[in-house]
Design a protein around this motif. Structure first.
Motif, PDB file in Angstrom:
ATOM      1  N   UNK A 145      -4.684  -1.657  -7.728  1.00  0.00           N
ATOM      2  CA  UNK A 145      -5.934  -0.579  -7.331  1.00  0.00           C
ATOM      3  C   UNK A 145      -5.326   0.727  -7.040  1.00  0.00           C
ATOM      4  N   UNK A 146      -6.374   1.670  -7.432  1.00  0.00           N
ATOM      5  CA  UNK A 146      -5.885   3.197  -7.092  1.00  0.00           C
ATOM      6  C   UNK A 146      -6.965   3.862  -6.361  1.00  0.00           C
ATOM      7  N   UNK A 147      -6.650   4.638  -5.523  1.00  0.00           N
ATOM      8  CA  UNK A 147      -7.708   5.482  -4.710  1.00  0.00           C
ATOM      9  C   UNK A 147      -7.338   6.871  -5.031  1.00  0.00           C
ATOM     10  N   UNK A 148      -8.096   7.541  -5.827  1.00  0.00           N
ATOM     11  CA  UNK A 148      -7.682   8.938  -6.290  1.00  0.00           C
ATOM     12  C   UNK A 148      -8.869   9.912  -5.929  1.00  0.00           C
ATOM     13  N   UNK A 153       0.855  -1.183   0.066  1.00  0.00           N
ATOM     14  CA  UNK A 153       0.080  -0.051   0.045  1.00  0.00           C
ATOM     15  C   UNK A 153       0.789   1.167  -0.065  1.00  0.00           C
ATOM     16  N   UNK A 154       0.878   1.999  -1.051  1.00  0.00           N
ATOM     17  CA  UNK A 154       1.684   3.195  -1.286  1.00  0.00           C
ATOM     18  C   UNK A 154       0.775   4.538  -1.359  1.00  0.00           C
ATOM     19  N   UNK A 155       1.526   5.560  -0.891  1.00  0.00           N
ATOM     20  CA  UNK A 155       1.052   6.790  -1.212  1.00  0.00           C
ATOM     21  C   UNK A 155       2.142   7.578  -1.949  1.00  0.00           C
ATOM     22  N   UNK A 180      -0.645  12.339  -5.074  1.00  0.00           N
ATOM     23  CA  UNK A 180      -1.880  12.328  -4.168  1.00  0.00           C
ATOM     24  C   UNK A 180      -2.979  11.144  -4.581  1.00  0.00           C
ATOM     25  N   UNK A 181      -2.229  10.093  -5.064  1.00  0.00           N
ATOM     26  CA  UNK A 181      -2.955   8.845  -5.323  1.00  0.00           C
ATOM     27  C   UNK A 181      -2.291   7.877  -4.235  1.00  0.00           C
ATOM     28  N   UNK A 182      -3.383   7.149  -3.870  1.00  0.00           N
ATOM     29  CA  UNK A 182      -2.984   5.742  -3.006  1.00  0.00           C
ATOM     30  C   UNK A 182      -3.067   4.515  -4.061  1.00  0.00           C
ATOM     31  N   UNK A 183      -1.989   3.704  -4.121  1.00  0.00           N
ATOM     32  CA  UNK A 183      -2.074   2.541  -4.883  1.00  0.00           C
ATOM     33  C   UNK A 183      -1.643   1.212  -3.971  1.00  0.00           C
ATOM     34  N   UNK A 184      -2.788   0.175  -4.259  1.00  0.00           N
ATOM     35  CA  UNK A 184      -2.485  -1.085  -3.829  1.00  0.00           C
ATOM     36  C   UNK A 184      -2.182  -1.974  -4.776  1.00  0.00           C
ATOM     37  N   UNK A 185      -1.365  -2.993  -4.439  1.00  0.00           N
ATOM     38  CA  UNK A 185      -1.052  -4.292  -5.376  1.00  0.00           C
ATOM     39  C   UNK A 185      -0.572  -5.276  -4.605  1.00  0.00           C
ATOM     40  N   UNK A 186      -0.443  -6.451  -5.144  1.00  0.00           N
ATOM     41  CA  UNK A 186       0.189  -7.500  -4.609  1.00  0.00           C
ATOM     42  C   UNK A 186       1.323  -8.050  -5.465  1.00  0.00           C
ATOM     43  N   UNK A 187       2.443  -8.485  -4.863  1.00  0.00           N
ATOM     44  CA  UNK A 187       3.632  -9.051  -5.466  1.00  0.00           C
ATOM     45  C   UNK A 187       4.034 -10.244  -4.964  1.00  0.00           C
ATOM     46  N   UNK A 188       4.457 -10.941  -5.921  1.00  0.00           N
ATOM     47  CA  UNK A 188       4.954 -12.373  -5.600  1.00  0.00           C
ATOM     48  C   UNK A 188       6.438 -12.422  -5.676  1.00  0.00           C
ATOM     49  N   UNK A 189       7.175 -12.576  -4.323  1.00  0.00           N
ATOM     50  CA  UNK A 189       8.417 -12.552  -4.024  1.00  0.00           C
ATOM     51  C   UNK A 189       9.176 -13.499  -5.061  1.00  0.00           C
TER      52      UNK A 189
END
Length: 718
Positions: free
Chosen positions: A180-183, A154-156, A160-169
């Motif tokens: 997904x983005x929340x703006x 979960x990154x800011x 001014x956008x909050x972006x969420x994503x899943x990462x496979x190590x």
């Protein structure tokens, strides 16, 4: 050129044992350590040891780092879009990995007699998993471990956008899933152009990357359309299509209903700075930095992409007016007789619309004219320039009616209110101002934006105004029904100017530029002036109430009986105090400690005399000795010459000399007694509960280190 550090340094932390103490009898007798050696001793209870470095993939400095709650994943980022993810295996995983390595090593050395023990490397404990590229530069982030090799980020971002994503190590390519983005619905860059629809229900705003359509009543964004860098815009007749002029010299046509780009016209070879619709609604005119003014007519064309059965609106180039300088703005007169063109050579030229023959040239600005507008009766033209002036011109002869210094920086936009000679201006100072072009008066100032105001538009009925700014926000202003009194506005402006002048009049003390060792730390502000006024009002009330009490005592003595006490002042009742001296103490304590000296410095000397007498009462009664002495010493230091030459104050100062010493000694004895009591309680607690306070434990550890150092010195000498 210096290179950036692209590695993470790893440290091992050891907590030191402070319980081992050496008996007093075994301590060697050595000379006392010097002050420099004692300063080298650090009060630490842990020890850090560098064990290696982990190389990063990024080339920028590390901004922040974070781990998940389980401590299985470490992530960091620099000043770019990349988030680097590292794996931190658990103790069990490291044990299994070490066993496999030992097994391989034994198999490799089975023919030899020597036994070699396998060790773990730093790369085994911290291994680089992958890099995650997000859509913008990262401001901050957090991570959660959702599975054995699945990490949620979960990154800011800095837009001014909050972006969420899943990462496979385990995926070394760094591909992300479930992004997904929340703006918010607003713009990500400066709002450079604003216009309203003909029915005033929709608002168009354009920025560096998008054009947005807003519903005025609900304040919701209903359409977002990607475009080039927008500089000017308008709604076409019918409000179904919008036309946007871009920095690249193009005219882009968008369909409002579908939000689709219908057509891109290569209209100019440089930025389109101005666009204006003809009053007859049959075409538009554009002005560009390529030194041309082009006229366009509306036409209906067939477009299979738009519709198979109906036609859409388009533009047809009719004629071109060549200029000698870059065109910064164009405007039709409402009667469509003239067209005004603002040029880079600081002038405005007016031409006849039908023949394009030259009519007037308006000159007087010292810098380029950035915006212009014509009143609804076609009698006045106003221009705003980078020289911070607004000029009001007559359209009949081109004479300058008035030049007004309007803003503290360049004027970027202005517009008349329909059917009036009132107009609004917006500048780079972040202010929007309203003016009267007939009386040349400033009406009001609107200060809601936090940065440069790039554009504004007034509704056709004059009921509301919308402004756009460098702070990436749109502000909607509605006309209220409350009457506006110009005298009150001017009074408020004068008060604001006075506060600014008071705040800027006092300069901070700079070391080496004063004759005294310590100077005042702050500036004189409106708060310090208010504090001085508060003290003076309290002194006046104190004198009145004290005189009233003295007169009451004299009357009681003369009549030989007790009379009812006089009615106390309402301020004494409001602060729930019993005497004027108590009220004076309460008001003095209400002045901020950081502003006390500045407030006392503002006091006239007549009030200083009364203040010294009040301080004598405070010190004699033992009230707030520290505060009273602070005020007394400051007044004596500042007004030393006048106080010593005043015969009335000499007995007061003489009495204060003895009383102050006695009260300060009492306060010092009280503090010493309290400290001794606290130390006794501390020893009692340590003895009964068998605990040690942290500072004592640290002190014992430092003593232990000093003893070890002394032992080493003795061993070297012997």
């Amino acid at each position: 050129m210096a290179t950036q550090i692209v590695k993470l340094r790893v440290w091992d932390i050891d907590y030191l044992d402070t319980e081992d103490e050496e008996p007093e009898a075994k301590r060697p007798r050595v000379e006392t350590m010097s002050d420099e050696e004692e300063e080298e001793e650090e009060m630490n209870i842990l020890k850090c040891k560098k064990i290696g470095s982990v190389m990063r993939k990024g080339r920028h400095r590390v901004v922040s780092m974070a781990t998940d709650e389980t401590g299985s994943v470490l992530a960091c980022h620099g000043t770019d879009h990349i988030l680097e993810v590292f794996s931190l295996p658990s103790t069990e995983e490291l044990r299994k990995h070490l066993a496999k390595r030992q097994k391989r090593l034994n198999k490799k050395l089975k023919d030899e007699d020597a036994e070699v023990k396998a060790d773990l490397k730093l790369e085994d404990e911290i291994s680089h998993a992958n890099n995650v590229k997000l859509s913008a530069k990262i401001s901050s982030f957090d991570i959660i471990l959702e599975g054995p090799a699945q990490t949620k980020v979960l990154a800011l971002l800095n837009n001014n956008t909050i972006e969420s994503c899943c990462v496979n190590q385990r995926d070394k390519n760094g591909e992300i899933t479930n992004s997904q983005k929340l703006m918010m619905a607003g713009h990500r860059t400066d709002v450079r152009t604003i216009c309203t629809s003909s029915d005033n229900t929709a608002i168009l705003s354009g920025s560096g990357e998008t054009v947005k359509i807003w519903n005025r009543s609900t304040l919701q964004c209903i359409r977002t359309m990607e475009c080039d860098y927008a500089l000017c815009s308008l709604f076409a007749p019918g409000d179904r299509i919008v036309i946007v002029g871009t920095k690249g010299g193009k005219l882009q046509l968008f369909d409002v209903a579908s939000g689709v780009l219908l057509e891109t016209i290569e209209s100019h070879t440089s930025a389109v700075w101005g666009i204006c619709m003809a009053p007859d609604k049959r075409g538009v005119v554009t002005g560009s930095a390529d030194k041309t003014v082009k006229f366009w007519n509306f036409e209906m064309v067939s477009d299979e992409k738009y519709s198979d059965s109906s036609k859409r609106l388009s533009l047809e180039h009719v004629k071109t007016l060549q200029m000698d300088e870059d065109v910064l703005g164009v405007k039709y007169s409402p009667d469509q007789r003239y067209i005004a063109v603002a040029l880079l050579d600081n002038t405005v030229k007016v031409f006849f619309t039908d023949t394009l023959k030259f009519f007037l040239s308006m000159y007087g600005h010292k810098l380029p004219v950035l915006c212009l507008d014509i009143s609804s009766d076609s009698s006045l033209l106003i221009t705003g320039s980078a020289d911070r002036n607004v000029k009001i011109w007559g359209m009949d002869f081109g004479d300058c009616h008035k030049s007004i210094f309007a803003h503290d920086d360049s004027i970027m936009c202005l517009q008349f209110v329909a059917k009036t000679h009132l107009f609004f201006t917006g500048g780079k100072d972040g202010k929007i101002k309203q003016w009267d072009a007939d009386n040349f008066e400033h009406i009001t100032t609107l200060t809601a934006h936090h940065a440069e105001v790039w554009s504004l538009t007034v509704s056709s009925a004059g009921h509301f105004m919308v402004s756009g700014s460098h702070d990436k926000s749109l502000r909607l202003w509605e006309r209220s029904k409350e009457p506006l009194v110009l005298e009150e506005e001017r009074e408020m402006e004068r008060e604001a100017e006075y506060e600014d002048s008071v705040a800027q009049s006092g300069e901070p003390v700079v070391a080496g530029e004063t004759n005294i060792e310590v100077g005042l730390a702050g500036k004189k502000s409106i708060e310090t002036v208010k504090g001085a006024e508060k003290i003076m009002e309290a002194l006046e009330l104190y004198k009145e109430e004290t005189l009233k009490l003295e007169q009451h005592e004299e009357e009681c003595k003369q009549k030989g009986k007790e009379l009812p006490p006089p009615t106390p002042h309402p301020m004494l009742l409001a602060h729930n105090v019993s005497s004027p001296a108590r009220f004076m103490l309460v008001m003095l304590k209400k002045v901020r400690s950081s502003e006390l000296e500045e407030s006392l410095l503002v006091l006239p000397f007549s009030y200083v005399i009364d203040m010294l007498k009040v301080l004598e009462v405070f010190i004699d009664s033992g009230w707030e000795i520290e505060l009273s002495c602070r005020c007394l010493f400051f007044l004596l230091r500042v007004h030393h010459g006048q106080i010593t030459s005043n015969q009335v104050l000499l007995p007061v100062i003489d009495r204060l000399r003895t009383k102050t010493v006695d009260q300060v000694n009492k306060l010092r004895d009280q503090i010493g007694f309290n400290i001794a009591g606290l130390q006794f309680m501390k020893g009692h607690i340590e003895e009964s509960q068998e605990v040690q306070f942290f500072m004592d434990a640290s002190g014992q550890y430092n003593k232990k280190k000093k003893r070890e150092k002394k032992k080493a010195i003795l061993s070297i000498k012997t």
